[in-house]
Design an enzyme around this catalytic site. Structure first.
Site, PDB file in Angstrom:
ATOM      1  N   ARG A  45       0.813  -1.226   0.000  1.00 15.32           N
ATOM      2  CA  ARG A  45       0.000   0.000   0.000  1.00 15.32           C
ATOM      3  C   ARG A  45       0.838   1.264   0.000  1.00 15.32           C
ATOM      4  O   ARG A  45       0.383   2.321  -0.406  1.00 15.32           O
ATOM      5  CB  ARG A  45      -0.891   0.027   1.256  1.00 15.32           C
ATOM      6  CG  ARG A  45      -2.020  -0.960   1.228  1.00 15.32           C
ATOM      7  CD  ARG A  45      -2.678  -1.030   2.582  1.00 15.32           C
ATOM      8  NE  ARG A  45      -1.659  -1.268   3.611  1.00 15.32           N
ATOM      9  CZ  ARG A  45      -1.885  -1.348   4.904  1.00 15.32           C
ATOM     10  NH1 ARG A  45      -3.105  -1.215   5.360  1.00 15.32           N
ATOM     11  NH2 ARG A  45      -0.911  -1.571   5.768  1.00 15.32           N
ATOM     12  N   LYS A 141       5.184 -19.073   6.468  1.00 17.61           N
ATOM     13  CA  LYS A 141       4.600 -19.585   7.713  1.00 17.61           C
ATOM     14  C   LYS A 141       4.293 -18.388   8.611  1.00 17.61           C
ATOM     15  O   LYS A 141       4.945 -17.367   8.457  1.00 17.61           O
ATOM     16  CB  LYS A 141       5.554 -20.568   8.394  1.00 17.61           C
ATOM     17  CG  LYS A 141       6.862 -19.926   8.948  1.00 17.61           C
ATOM     18  CD  LYS A 141       6.747 -19.449  10.379  1.00 17.61           C
ATOM     19  CE  LYS A 141       7.822 -18.572  10.840  1.00 17.61           C
ATOM     20  NZ  LYS A 141       7.657 -17.926  12.103  1.00 17.61           N
ATOM     21  N   HIS A 171      11.389 -21.383   6.215  1.00 14.56           N
ATOM     22  CA  HIS A 171      12.711 -21.050   5.674  1.00 14.56           C
ATOM     23  C   HIS A 171      13.828 -21.893   6.291  1.00 14.56           C
ATOM     24  O   HIS A 171      14.918 -21.976   5.749  1.00 14.56           O
ATOM     25  CB  HIS A 171      13.010 -19.546   5.789  1.00 14.56           C
ATOM     26  CG  HIS A 171      13.340 -19.088   7.164  1.00 14.56           C
ATOM     27  ND1 HIS A 171      12.391 -18.662   8.039  1.00 14.56           N
ATOM     28  CD2 HIS A 171      14.522 -18.991   7.811  1.00 14.56           C
ATOM     29  CE1 HIS A 171      12.970 -18.335   9.173  1.00 14.56           C
ATOM     30  NE2 HIS A 171      14.261 -18.522   9.074  1.00 14.56           N
ATOM     31  N   GLU A 209      16.583 -16.937  20.850  1.00 16.16           N
ATOM     32  CA  GLU A 209      16.913 -15.613  20.301  1.00 16.16           C
ATOM     33  C   GLU A 209      17.227 -14.660  21.446  1.00 16.16           C
ATOM     34  O   GLU A 209      16.664 -14.791  22.538  1.00 16.16           O
ATOM     35  CB  GLU A 209      15.717 -15.058  19.526  1.00 16.16           C
ATOM     36  CG  GLU A 209      15.338 -15.884  18.319  1.00 16.16           C
ATOM     37  CD  GLU A 209      14.115 -15.306  17.617  1.00 16.16           C
ATOM     38  OE1 GLU A 209      14.295 -14.586  16.636  1.00 16.16           O
ATOM     39  OE2 GLU A 209      12.996 -15.571  18.073  1.00 16.16           O
ATOM     40  N   HIS A 233       9.131 -24.361  12.596  1.00 16.40           N
ATOM     41  CA  HIS A 233      10.570 -24.655  12.601  1.00 16.40           C
ATOM     42  C   HIS A 233      10.925 -25.844  13.504  1.00 16.40           C
ATOM     43  O   HIS A 233      11.649 -26.755  13.104  1.00 16.40           O
ATOM     44  CB  HIS A 233      11.377 -23.453  13.095  1.00 16.40           C
ATOM     45  CG  HIS A 233      11.176 -22.204  12.293  1.00 16.40           C
ATOM     46  ND1 HIS A 233      10.905 -22.218  10.961  1.00 16.40           N
ATOM     47  CD2 HIS A 233      11.233 -20.895  12.641  1.00 16.40           C
ATOM     48  CE1 HIS A 233      10.801 -20.975  10.517  1.00 16.40           C
ATOM     49  NE2 HIS A 233      10.992 -20.157  11.515  1.00 16.40           N
ATOM     50  N   LYS A 332      12.301 -15.749  23.154  1.00 13.23           N
ATOM     51  CA  LYS A 332      12.903 -14.446  22.829  1.00 13.23           C
ATOM     52  C   LYS A 332      13.599 -13.938  24.086  1.00 13.23           C
ATOM     53  O   LYS A 332      13.241 -14.317  25.193  1.00 13.23           O
ATOM     54  CB  LYS A 332      11.811 -13.464  22.441  1.00 13.23           C
ATOM     55  CG  LYS A 332      11.026 -13.926  21.228  1.00 13.23           C
ATOM     56  CD  LYS A 332      11.063 -12.873  20.154  1.00 13.23           C
ATOM     57  CE  LYS A 332      10.424 -13.352  18.889  1.00 13.23           C
ATOM     58  NZ  LYS A 332      11.311 -13.338  17.739  1.00 13.23           N
TER      59      LYS A 332
END
Ligand code: NAP
Length: 479
Positions: A45, A141, A171, A209, A233, A332
């Protein structure tokens, strides 16, 4: 006459496109892997024309390529690029795309948008006459946020493109080390005879992470760690570790074996969630030496019950793996950035050396931050004392072994395969649905037991219950 080809990126101004897709296309261009007449079109957009889009993309590519950036390669890539401004929900905005794609016979529509738009985009493409026989649709995903929404999207994709032209991306399957899992298991005679309950004590799979949710907060808050990472994953890694040898490398031979693993996963329902799962949410803390806010403070204090950490003890009910726990963990703002699979072998059946010296063999397959494979084995320590032992690692550092080769972005391989029409590295519909079924049971169990996420400090390894999860079986996480 050669096919005229195109790739159209929906969500062209988004995080994934900027961080991964354009840099991947750039590196493919630099090595001459893009088809000569491939056109690249972005759709979003944000108000821009071709030149504005190209200027923005140049920045994205320069940030990623660093010293590998070349003006010459860039100008070749830029010459392929176009931009269509539009809202995917508004039919008339597809008209410029129809015009742009005139004469294109092979086209990949890459949906790098929220999954909420997948069905709409597929239907609009069909309406606009763009879902012709040479068109494929690639979707990121997660596909939906539960089995019901996944099936709705899948039905729309099936009705518009047909299942064989849908490329579902995880991925991780484009990563060298993940593909190497198949080579490690089935191109060596060493491991396969040991790859079962008789020799393997347990398996750990961690995707950790250090970053927080930050810019992706609104997306993440409606998904959480279980849907965002475990459903795709972590379960894909588990399948590649646990599957039976496929008869060949045909896409369906491998995917059939992965589906059998998902089918054998023991459901974790309300009766098991408290014992077999841990949910966590980060609070403020210190991450990589920097003070960072907690999850709910990242958007100015919105309350949330979304988990940013999950740990699970999974079981695969089949002959090969009966009784072997598979511990899965992701989060995380954890203490380190790492993605690894640890296959912990059993202890020797009888000790002729001091038991205190003995550590059972362990195979570690690391995907991040470095790609390496390491086998820990027992050795004699060079001492005057009678036999004392020391564990040493046989290391295979893939970056060193292939140091002349640039480490590829996983999307380079995936884009190449999608353009070729090879579905080997993409996930099949029954895999996705089976994975959602298993995940939905856990989420229903959490709801029934009112299991809220436990707090953990940013920069730690998650809530203390995650340690209890493995310790109650006499195991501990490797960090
Ligand atoms: P994002 O940064 O929020 O980007 C969303 C994109 O969609 C933007 O380009 C946005 O552009 C466009 N968009 C939103 N509404 C639109 C509309 N009505 N019409 C046309 N375009 C619209 O999201 P992302 O992080 O790139 O993620 C994209 C997909 O990849 C998601 O499915 C995500 O789960 C998945 N994924 C992301 C990552 C990652 O690292 N980011 C990793 C794995 C998977 P405008 O605002 O200009 O319209």
């Amino acid at each position: 006459m050669a096919d005229k080809k195109a790739i159209v990126i929906f969500g062209a101004t988004g995080d994934l496109a900027q961080k991964m897709i354009y840099p991947s296309l750039y590196f493919l261009e630099s090595e001459g892997h893009l088809p000569p007449d491939l056109m690249i079109a972005g759709f979003a957009r944000t108000h821009a024309d071709d030149q504005g889009f190209i200027a923005q993309t140049r920045k994205d590519v320069m940030d990623n390529a660093g010293t590998l950036f070349s003006e010459d390669v860039w100008s070749r890539l830029a010459a392929r690029m176009h931009y269509c401004e539009g809202d995917v929900t508004v039919p008339k905005t597809y008209a410029p795309l129809v015009k742009l794609l005139e004469g294109v016979t092979v086209c990949v529509y890459y949906l790098s948008t929220s999954p909420n738009f997948f069905a709409t985009i597929a239907c609009q493409l069909k309406e606009a006459g763009l879902a012709h026989g040479g068109a494929r649709i690639a979707v990121e995903k997660p596909i939906g946020r539960d089995l019901v929404s996944c099936r709705e999207i899948e039905s729309a994709l099936d009705e518009t493109f047909g299942d064989d032209r849908v490329y579902r991306i995880d991925h991780y399957l484009g990563k060298e080390t993940v593909q190497n899992l198949i080579a490690l298991r089935f191109a060596n005679t060493l491991f396969e005879p040991l790859w079962n309950r008789a020799s393997v004590d347990h398996v750990q799979i961690t995707v950790a992470e250090t970053i927080g949710v930050e810019r992706r907060w609104s997306y993440y808050d409606s998904y959480g760690a279980l849907r965002d990472i475990v459903q795709n994953h972590l379960l894909q890694l588990l399948c590649l570790i646990a599957m039976e040898p496929p008869s060949d490398l045909d896409p369906d031979s491998v995917r059939n074996e992965k589906v059998k693993v998902l089918r054998s996963l023991r459901p974790i329902g309300a009766g098991d969630v408290e014992r077999q799962t841990v949910r966590g949410q980060y609070r403020k803390g210190v991450s990589e030496g920097v003070a960072v806010p907690g999850y709910t403070e990242e958007t100015g204090g919105s309350a949330s019950d979304t988990e940013t950490f999950v740990a699970l003890a999974a079981h695969i009910d089949n002959w090969r793996w009966s009784g072997v726990p598979f511990y899965l963990r992701t989060g995380k703002r954890l203490a380190a950035r790492t993605t690894e699979v640890v296959v912990q072998f059993r202890e020797v059946p009888h000790y002729i050396f001091p038991r205190s010296d003995m550590i059972a063999n362990r195979l570690t397959i690391r995907l991040q931050p470095e790609e390496e494979i390491s086998l820990q084995i027992m050795n004699k320590a060079p001492t005057l004392e009678a036999m004392r032992l020391k564990p040493l690692a046989l290391d295979l550092n893939l970056s060193d072994a292939f140091k002349k080769q640039r480490r590829r972005i996983a999307y380079e391989r995936l884009l190449t395969e999608a353009l070729k029409g090879n579905s080997f590295l993409f996930v099949r519909r029954d895999e996705v649905e089976m994975a959602w079924k298993w995940i939905d049971d856990i989420i229903d169990g959490w709801k029934e037991k009112d299991m809220k996420p436990l707090p953990y400090s940013a920069g730690s390894w998650g809530p203390s219950s995650a340690f209890a999860l493995t310790e109650r079986n006499g195991h501990s996480w490797y960090e």
